[in-house]
Design an enzyme around this catalytic site. Structure first.
Site, PDB file in Angstrom:
ATOM      1  CG  HIS A 119      -1.828   1.223   1.245  1.00 29.67           C
ATOM      2  ND1 HIS A 119      -3.086   1.197   0.687  1.00 29.67           N
ATOM      3  CD2 HIS A 119      -1.648   2.482   1.739  1.00 29.67           C
ATOM      4  CE1 HIS A 119      -3.655   2.389   0.835  1.00 29.67           C
ATOM      5  NE2 HIS A 119      -2.801   3.185   1.473  1.00 29.67           N
ATOM      6  CB  CYS A 120       2.039   3.408  -2.571  1.00 32.76           C
ATOM      7  SG  CYS A 120       3.087   4.858  -2.840  1.00 32.76           S
ATOM      8  N   PRO A 121       1.145   5.178   0.386  1.00 34.93           N
ATOM      9  CG  PRO A 121       2.355   6.071   2.174  1.00 34.93           C
ATOM     10  CD  PRO A 121       2.235   4.843   1.329  1.00 34.93           C
ATOM     11  CG  ASN A 124      -5.300   7.977  -0.695  1.00 30.91           C
ATOM     12  OD1 ASN A 124      -5.160   7.337   0.347  1.00 30.91           O
ATOM     13  ND2 ASN A 124      -6.446   8.548  -1.028  1.00 30.91           N
ATOM     14  CG  ASN A 125      -5.062   2.772  -5.286  1.00 32.52           C
ATOM     15  OD1 ASN A 125      -5.690   1.959  -4.591  1.00 32.52           O
ATOM     16  ND2 ASN A 125      -5.251   2.877  -6.589  1.00 32.52           N
TER      17      ASN A 125
END
Length: 263
Positions: A119-121, A124-125
């Site tokens: 999950h890559c902040p 945001n996905n």
């Protein structure tokens, strides 16, 4: 696969993504205003460097938008499992849904994602089976744009001829040195960080290992595939020129299916 917009409700993710967007818009506005357009107007450079910079900026933003709004591979509420593939599915112990092996439940998004990498902040996905190719494009074009920005920052003071027709009363022109120093700092941070991330992502694809699997130490020895085959599966096409285009849809291309334990 249809292009459907996918949004994750996460204030922290919105904050991180807004920082990325700020860096992009800062350089995409400042570099042409202070460097490219004035030198082009005075005949110091041709139109090609200006066009190339705007093209790199457009591709970078397109990859960012697509990576952050593309469904990463969220599983349907009631998936229809083909009889021949039931042995390759398992029950998630968090959401009690059936999912293919190598899927992972994202606690941030609250659902399982097929072949989730992480999950890559910053977008945001999640990065999963259906948007991994866009995340790679984002990393690639961020490197291109950051490096191009650093080169132009350097050329502004050590290569280009002095400008004679700029408006010294303009805020950006008056504070040019400080603004370009900030641009250079951003470029160094982005280029260094994204280059490292891009290397680990490509290495994971070539070894058929996700980031979550590496962090969980659940990797298994599998035969090394040709790099063209590994990349074609991620990008959904064998046509290498299409690997660089974010303005398209991806279709699954299964050339070699490897089943492992889940995370």
């Amino acid at each position: 696969m249809k292009m459907r917009l996918h949004f994750v409700v996460d204030p922290m993710g919105w904050f991180c993504m807004s920082m990325v967007f700020f860096v992009w818009i800062y350089n995409s506005f400042l570099i042409p205003k202070l460097v490219l357009l004035p030198h082009y107007a005075e005949g110091h450079i041709t139109a090609e460097p200006v066009i190339c910079y705007y093209l790199a900026s457009l591709l970078c933003f397109s990859a960012l938008f697509r990576a952050s709004t593309t469904d990463p591979g969220k599983l349907a509420q009631d998936p229809k499992i083909p009889l021949a593939e039931r042995d390759n599915w398992e029950l998630c112990n968090k959401c009690n849904m059936m999912r293919p092996k190598r899927s992972h439940h994202c606690s941030r998004c609250g659902h399982c994602v097929r072949r989730m990498d992480h999950h890559c902040p910053w977008i945001n996905n999640c990065v999963g089976e259906d948007n991994h190719w866009l995340f790679l494009q984002l990393c690639f074009y961020t490197q291109v744009l950051s490096f191009y920005t650093l080169v132009l920052d350097f050329c502004q003071y050590y290569y280009f001829l002095p400008l004679s027709s700029v408006d010294q009363a303009d805020f950006a022109v008056h504070h040019e040195l400080a603004l370009l120093r900030v641009s250079c700092f951003m470029g160094l941070i982005m280029f260094g960080g994204i280059s490292s991330l891009f290397y680990t992502q490509v290495k994971g694809i070539l070894t058929d290992t996700t980031t979550i699997e590496k962090m969980s130490h659940l990797t298994e020895e599998v035969p090394r595939r040709p790099w063209q085959q590994a990349m074609a599966e991620v990008f959904g096409t064998r046509w290498k020129v299409l690997w660089f285009l974010p303005f398209r849809s991806r279709h699954p291309l299964k050339l070699n299916l490897t089943i492992r334990s889940h995370v």
